[in-house]
Design a protein around this motif. Structure first.
Motif, PDB file in Angstrom:
ATOM      1  N   LEU A 116       0.844  -1.196   0.000  1.00  0.00           N
ATOM      2  CA  LEU A 116       0.000   0.000   0.000  1.00  0.00           C
ATOM      3  C   LEU A 116       0.882   1.250   0.000  1.00  0.00           C
ATOM      4  O   LEU A 116       0.600   2.238  -0.684  1.00  0.00           O
ATOM      5  N   GLY A 117       1.974   1.185   0.759  1.00  0.00           N
ATOM      6  CA  GLY A 117       2.923   2.292   0.785  1.00  0.00           C
ATOM      7  C   GLY A 117       3.585   2.482  -0.565  1.00  0.00           C
ATOM      8  O   GLY A 117       3.635   3.592  -1.111  1.00  0.00           O
ATOM      9  N   LEU A 118       4.056   1.393  -1.118  1.00  0.00           N
ATOM     10  CA  LEU A 118       4.739   1.456  -2.411  1.00  0.00           C
ATOM     11  C   LEU A 118       3.832   2.081  -3.475  1.00  0.00           C
ATOM     12  O   LEU A 118       4.278   2.875  -4.314  1.00  0.00           O
ATOM     13  N   SER A 384       6.475   7.548   1.100  1.00  0.00           N
ATOM     14  CA  SER A 384       5.921   8.221   2.280  1.00  0.00           C
ATOM     15  C   SER A 384       5.064   9.402   1.840  1.00  0.00           C
ATOM     16  O   SER A 384       5.331  10.024   0.821  1.00  0.00           O
ATOM     17  N   VAL A 385       4.058   9.690   2.644  1.00  0.00           N
ATOM     18  CA  VAL A 385       3.131  10.770   2.271  1.00  0.00           C
ATOM     19  C   VAL A 385       3.099  11.814   3.399  1.00  0.00           C
ATOM     20  O   VAL A 385       2.814  11.482   4.557  1.00  0.00           O
ATOM     21  N   LEU A 386       3.383  13.047   3.030  1.00  0.00           N
ATOM     22  CA  LEU A 386       3.279  14.148   3.989  1.00  0.00           C
ATOM     23  C   LEU A 386       1.810  14.581   4.012  1.00  0.00           C
ATOM     24  O   LEU A 386       1.330  15.242   3.096  1.00  0.00           O
ATOM     25  N   ASN A 562      12.665  15.585  -0.733  1.00  0.00           N
ATOM     26  CA  ASN A 562      11.383  16.288  -0.622  1.00  0.00           C
ATOM     27  C   ASN A 562      10.239  15.274  -0.750  1.00  0.00           C
ATOM     28  O   ASN A 562      10.212  14.519  -1.719  1.00  0.00           O
ATOM     29  N   PRO A 563       9.294  15.233   0.184  1.00  0.00           N
ATOM     30  CA  PRO A 563       8.210  14.248   0.077  1.00  0.00           C
ATOM     31  C   PRO A 563       7.443  14.396  -1.240  1.00  0.00           C
ATOM     32  O   PRO A 563       7.212  15.521  -1.697  1.00  0.00           O
ATOM     33  N   SER A 564       7.052  13.261  -1.804  1.00  0.00           N
ATOM     34  CA  SER A 564       6.324  13.328  -3.083  1.00  0.00           C
ATOM     35  C   SER A 564       5.191  12.314  -3.159  1.00  0.00           C
ATOM     36  O   SER A 564       4.419  12.323  -4.108  1.00  0.00           O
ATOM     37  N   GLY A 565       5.083  11.417  -2.177  1.00  0.00           N
ATOM     38  CA  GLY A 565       4.045  10.386  -2.243  1.00  0.00           C
ATOM     39  C   GLY A 565       2.652  10.981  -2.091  1.00  0.00           C
ATOM     40  O   GLY A 565       2.479  12.055  -1.498  1.00  0.00           O
ATOM     41  N   LYS A 566       1.686  10.289  -2.652  1.00  0.00           N
ATOM     42  CA  LYS A 566       0.290  10.717  -2.503  1.00  0.00           C
ATOM     43  C   LYS A 566      -0.559   9.491  -2.174  1.00  0.00           C
ATOM     44  O   LYS A 566      -0.261   8.379  -2.636  1.00  0.00           O
ATOM     45  N   LEU A 567      -1.615   9.709  -1.438  1.00  0.00           N
ATOM     46  CA  LEU A 567      -2.443   8.591  -0.985  1.00  0.00           C
ATOM     47  C   LEU A 567      -3.102   7.860  -2.147  1.00  0.00           C
ATOM     48  O   LEU A 567      -3.588   8.488  -3.089  1.00  0.00           O
TER      49      LEU A 567
END
Ligand code: NOJ
Length: 739
Positions: A116-118, A384-386, A562-567
């Protein structure tokens, strides 16, 4: 070995030459096999006691010798697989090699973020790279086959296995399914570093009632075809070699005895040519489902429905031969199953050399290679998602005098690799968050207290935690779930951060009303963070980030990355909203935008309809501005395409990545369509101040769906369209599909 080549080249005493293709070789071999030997190929037993269920068969050596066993689960390592393979090759009449399968889900030794994270990386290349590395490591330990990818779409955060999938979206889930298959299987299965992939769990397992594992699923065929089947179809299109039938029933018919899904759809409609393995005793479970009267009946139903291999259930082994002899199972079905399994063994090159995956040197030199660990660090950061960053709490400066790190997961190297972590070591290998931040800070800058356990009700550590928080200039809490709280058999009815961790967060805020507090979350599902969003400034969702998770987290906390993940899945406001997902239907009484609380509309009296964090949401340390939306034409012809574009500008102060999302809405159709549907995405690298134009092509292919007669097509009319940073937007533009 020589024995087998001899058999393949000489049938009934006459030389058939060097067979042209595997099919011919398989047929030649099958001509020599007895019914019992063919059934043997459809049988899988487990190599040892296994955490996912009771072992049904333990006498593996005997079964192999008798020709009653074709594949093994949970047997790996050069030594383990060689011993078993030797029996199959040297001590059986035909010397047919065994197939070794294992759950290599998000890494084998080097562990990547949970799936799910990936998926939150929205980075297909990274998905493929991670499964490629997993295949390298797994194949070096004798494995030929992984029970992955899990392509079950799920809108159910209560269901623990939501952690194993790619979230709630059909389009994204389908793209990710293809990337996994490509990574595991590579471009040539006969290479010793590629393994068979397995699309599981077929099908609709992610829609279990009330999120309870193994539970009932009832859904219309339209929903099945439009939402739950496409990721499986995508896996077939990507060439996946195997499928796993699931545990759940679907509209009253268990999926491991479901002829409609297994034969009519998978074989007839999609033309799948690989083999189907049952889930762990899922054929036996037809009995408690109330679908088979006893084990013999279950074996009959399983094979007749189209399950080619029985995973540890012992049923095919014990009952199939009689069932065929009594005419209750057509022999042709057994022949087909055996043929498909042998074909996979040929493709893997096991008939050329059954020991080709068994190589000490590779085993010793492949695991945890430095380049694998570097990749794992990069991918963990991208996943990772901020979620929130009030008061610019993040990134942290390395010059802060003292930072308090508090929580049961700060020093953890056990849970951090998540559930289903294959052979990832839970001690001594994974980098904890504490170790990660130690790369950035001097020891005298770090204050640490565990505060409490994840689940225990003991607040004796609160005092120390509060005390160090008061001495610090900034506070970082590392909290969440234990790894066993998601994955199989880990459903929850409460989506809050478990145990007394929420109380500790509250107390720390009360003691430090003006300090910046960051919450780093390790967990395997969307959580209810409704209280925490007001108590802390920043929330960084790192999921279970894997072997290099702590290092990647430190890279993000200190702004090195810099965070770049999105849900890829909606975070609800509370468990009562579940299921809640971005592509819901409008209903006949949608809430008015200017009065969401209006009576007799489709709303709640206690909580808004909106999500806490929407699908597609994720912040960065820079900002992105969207402007200049264009569409190449207001009309789309049945055979044509149109282009939609937007300019995205990095309007902040750092370089960053933005995941740009294309959504459409079919306004009127013969069956109602979701209010929004993702139809494309692109991940852009943008330097600060830089602008790029992103263009998406749209054709009617992208707009098709199954109507109430199960016909797949597009219906002419008006569509809304948007290119947006998340699913939380309102449409402003339209186009028309012509007849
Ligand atoms: C049961 C799980 O449902 C499945 O995902 C897994 O592959 C098998 N056990 C084998 O461990």
């Amino acid at each position: 070995m020589r024995k087998i080549i001899f058999f393949i080249l000489f049938i009934n005493g006459s030389f058939i030459g060097f067979a042209q293709n595997y099919e011919v070789k398989v047929d030649s071999l099958m001509n020599l096999m007895t019914l019992q030997e063919k059934i043997g190929q459809t049988v899988m037993y487990s190599g040892r006691w296994d955490q996912t269920g009771p072992i049904v068969g333990t006498d593996n050596g005997k079964y192999i010798r008798e020709g009653n066993l074709g594949a093994m689960l949970n047997a790996f390592s050069v030594k383990g697989t060689r011993d078993l393979q030797k029996i199959a090759v040297e001590e059986t009449r035909l010397g047919i090699p065994l197939l070794f399968g294992y759950d290599v889900i998000h890494g084998h030794r080097t562990i990547f973020p949970i799936n799910l994270g990936l998926s939150a990386s929205w980075d297909l290349k990274m998905v493929e790279e991670s499964s490629r590395i997993a295949a390298e490591e797994a194949s070096a330990e004798g494995l030929h086959w992984t029970f992955a990818p899990m392509v079950d779409l799920s809108r159910e955060p209560r269901w623990g296995r939501i952690s194993e999938g790619a979230g709630e979206d059909v389009y994204l889930g389908s793209e990710i399914a293809k990337a996994y298959v490509k990574g595991f299987q590579g471009d040539d299965l006969s290479k010793p570093n590629t393994i068979l992939a397995c699309a599981k769990h077929y099908v609709a397992y992610g829609a279990a009632q009330a999120g309870r594992d193994y539970h009932t699923v009832n859904m219309g065929e339209g929903e099945l075809r439009n939402v739950y089947l496409p990721p499986f179809k995508a896996a077939v299109d990507a060439g996946v070699e195997t499928f796993m039938s699931a545990f759940n029933e679907l509209n009253g018919v268990p999926t491991s005895g479901n002829k409609f899904t297994l034969r009519d759809i998978l074989r007839e409609e999609w033309g799948f040519e690989g083999f189907v393995v049952s889930d762990y005793t899922s054929i036996n479970e037809l009995v408690p489902h109330g679908f088979a009267k006893d084990s013999i009946d279950a074996a009959r139903i399983g094979m007749n429905a189209g399950v080619d291999m029985d995973m540890v259930g012992k049923l095919y082994h014990h009952f199939l031969e009689d069932l065929v002899k009594e005419g209750k199972v057509p022999e042709a079905y057994v022949n087909d199953a055996c043929r498909r399994i042998l074909l996979a063994k040929f493709k893997l090159g096991l008939f050329d050399n059954p020991y080709r995956y068994i190589n000490e040197e590779r085993e010793n030199t492949t695991k945890y290679k430095p380049e694998f660990l570097d990749k794992a660090r990069e991918i963990a950061a991208a996943s990772s998602v901020l979620l929130q960053n009030k008061n610019e709490a993040l990134p942290l400066s390395k010059d802060i005098k003292k930072i308090a790190f508090i929580g049961p997961l700060v020093k953890d190297e056990y849970d951090i690799i998540g559930n289903w972590a294959a052979k990832g070591d839970r001690k001594g290998k994974a980098v904890s968050v504490y170790e990660g931040i130690s790369e950035y800070l001097n020891p005298n800058q770090i204050l640490y207290a565990k505060g409490c356990e994840i689940l225990k009700d003991d607040d004796s550590g609160f005092e120390e935690a509060i005390s160090i928080s008061e001495q610090a200039d900034a506070i970082v809490l590392v909290m969440g779930e234990g790894h066993h709280m998601s994955g199989e058999a880990a459903s929850r009815t409460n989506l809050k951060i478990p145990g007394i961790q929420p109380e500790l967060i509250k107390k720390i805020r009360e003691a430090n009303p003006n300090k910046k507090i960051t919450l780093v979350l390790m967990n395997g599902r969307p959580l209810n963070l409704s209280n925490e969003v007001d108590l802390v400034d920043a929330i960084l969702e790192i999921w279970f980030p894997g072997t290099m998770g702590g290092a990647a987290t430190a890279d993000l906390l200190f702004g090195e990355v810099n965070p770049s993940g999105k849900l890829t899945v909606t975070f609800p406001r509370n468990v009562g909203q579940v299921p809640i997902y971005y592509n819901m239907k409008n209903t006949g009484r949608p809430i008015p935008e200017d009065n969401p609380k209006e009576d007799y509309k489709s709303n709640y009296i206690d909580v808004p309809n909106t999500t806490l964090f929407a699908f597609g949401h994720g912040l960065s340390y820079t900002t992105f501005t969207y402007s200049d939306f264009r569409i190449s034409s207001q009309t789309l012809n049945p055979n044509g395409t149109i282009e939609a574009s937007v300019t995205v500008t990095n309007s902040g102060n750092r370089d960053g990545h933005e995941i740009v999302q294309l959504y459409i809405h079919d306004k009127v159709a013969s069956v109602t369509r979701p209010v929004k549907e993702l139809k494309g995405f692109q991940k852009l690298a943008l330097k600060k101040g830089e602008s790029k134009t992103v263009t998406f092509k749209i054709s009617v292919e992208d707009l098709k769906f199954y109507n109430s007669e199960m016909k797949y097509g597009v219906e002419p009319g008006e569509f809304e369209i948007a290119i947006a940073p998340s699913s939380d937007f309102r449409f402003k533009h339209t186009f028309n599909v012509l007849d």
